[in-house]
Design an enzyme around this catalytic site. Structure first.
Site, PDB file in Angstrom:
ATOM      1  N   LEU A 147      -6.301  -5.094   3.669  1.00 57.32           N
ATOM      2  CA  LEU A 147      -6.259  -5.004   4.891  1.00 57.32           C
ATOM      3  C   LEU A 147      -5.535  -3.974   5.507  1.00 57.32           C
ATOM      4  O   LEU A 147      -5.798  -3.112   6.439  1.00 57.32           O
ATOM      5  CB  LEU A 147      -5.982  -6.140   5.675  1.00 57.32           C
ATOM      6  CG  LEU A 147      -7.243  -6.887   5.900  1.00 57.32           C
ATOM      7  CD1 LEU A 147      -7.367  -8.435   5.355  1.00 57.32           C
ATOM      8  CD2 LEU A 147      -7.996  -6.570   7.136  1.00 57.32           C
ATOM      9  N   CYS A 148      -4.389  -3.358   4.727  1.00 61.03           N
ATOM     10  CA  CYS A 148      -3.709  -2.115   5.049  1.00 61.03           C
ATOM     11  C   CYS A 148      -4.536  -0.927   4.850  1.00 61.03           C
ATOM     12  O   CYS A 148      -4.953  -0.340   5.810  1.00 61.03           O
ATOM     13  CB  CYS A 148      -2.592  -2.245   4.057  1.00 61.03           C
ATOM     14  SG  CYS A 148      -1.409  -3.304   4.273  1.00 61.03           S
ATOM     15  N   ASP A 149      -5.236  -0.847   3.655  1.00 65.14           N
ATOM     16  CA  ASP A 149      -6.131   0.406   3.556  1.00 65.14           C
ATOM     17  C   ASP A 149      -7.328   0.221   4.520  1.00 65.14           C
ATOM     18  O   ASP A 149      -7.671   1.539   5.061  1.00 65.14           O
ATOM     19  CB  ASP A 149      -6.660   0.192   2.061  1.00 65.14           C
ATOM     20  CG  ASP A 149      -6.696   1.781   1.408  1.00 65.14           C
ATOM     21  OD1 ASP A 149      -6.904   2.724   2.346  1.00 65.14           O
ATOM     22  OD2 ASP A 149      -6.844   1.738   0.425  1.00 65.14           O
TER      23      ASP A 149
END
Length: 214
Positions: A147-149
């Site tokens: 989810l960060c990317d």
């Protein structure tokens, strides 16, 4: 002040083994510290869900018209405050907090493979490390295909590159929440300075162009 800069900084909710997500803790510390009188700081906690990110991010960009959006996430592998240079479109196979992952395994069906931040993370990294705030900063070009990317790519796309992503280690490994807050404050302030420098360079070039004599 009519021309306050608007900056949005986000952290993530808990997920997996991260019962406390140090990214949101760090962002809350940053909110306490602030970014100075000239900056209107808005913080929010992002769900660890692909679909929530898809609906939340466009509204953040549209509603607030920020100069800069900085997303903060936790990485169990990080031992420094890590500045991510780019976001990736493909390879999202890992299930989110709702046990969902995109069928296409990508952020945007026809989007470019990689979108870079307009900010030169190497410059920011060097400036923060030179200032000796007691927190080490490094640079990465792989935000991890979760989810960060996913959030970073989406935000870079929406903001034409005026976004940044910062990975922080879990609390106490090695930094306290206060140290992480201080580190974030220094990083975001350098980002704003760099944006300003680039902006005034553009103005200078523009003026050179306008003032030349035939």
């Amino acid at each position: 002040m009519a021309n306050k800069k608007k900056v949005i900084v986000t952290g993530f909710e808990p997920f997996g083994e991260h019962a406390v997500n140090s990214s949101w803790v760090a962002v809350q510390e940053l909110e306490q510290l602030g970014l100075g009188e000239a900056v209107d700081l808005h913080v929010c906690e992002v769900p660890v869900e692909y679909q929530a990110v898809q609906s939340l991010l466009p509204s953040l960009w549209k509603e607030h018209q920020p100069q800069l959006v900085v997303h903060v996430g936790v990485s169990g592998l990080a031992t420094t405050v890590t500045l991510e240079q780019c976001g990736h479109n493909k390879g999202y196979k890992r299930l989110d907090n709702c046990s969902f992952c995109p069928v296409s395994q990508c952020c945007m069906e026809d989007g470019p493979d990689c979108v870079k931040s307009v900010l030169d993370m190497d410059v920011i990294c060097k400036r923060v490390n030179d200032s000796n705030i007691g927190v080490t900063v490094s640079v990465s070009k792989d935000a991890g295909r979760y989810l960060c990317d996913y959030t970073y790519y989406t935000s870079l796309f929406l903001g034409q590159g005026r976004s940044a992503f910062v990975h922080v280690p879990p609390l106490g490994k090695p930094y306290s929440s206060q140290s992480l807050g201080r580190g974030l404050q220094a990083v975001v302030q350098e980002m704003l300075t760099l944006l300003e420098e680039e902006h005034s360079e553009k103005d200078d070039k523009h003026n050179e162009h306008c003032n030349h004599k035939h």
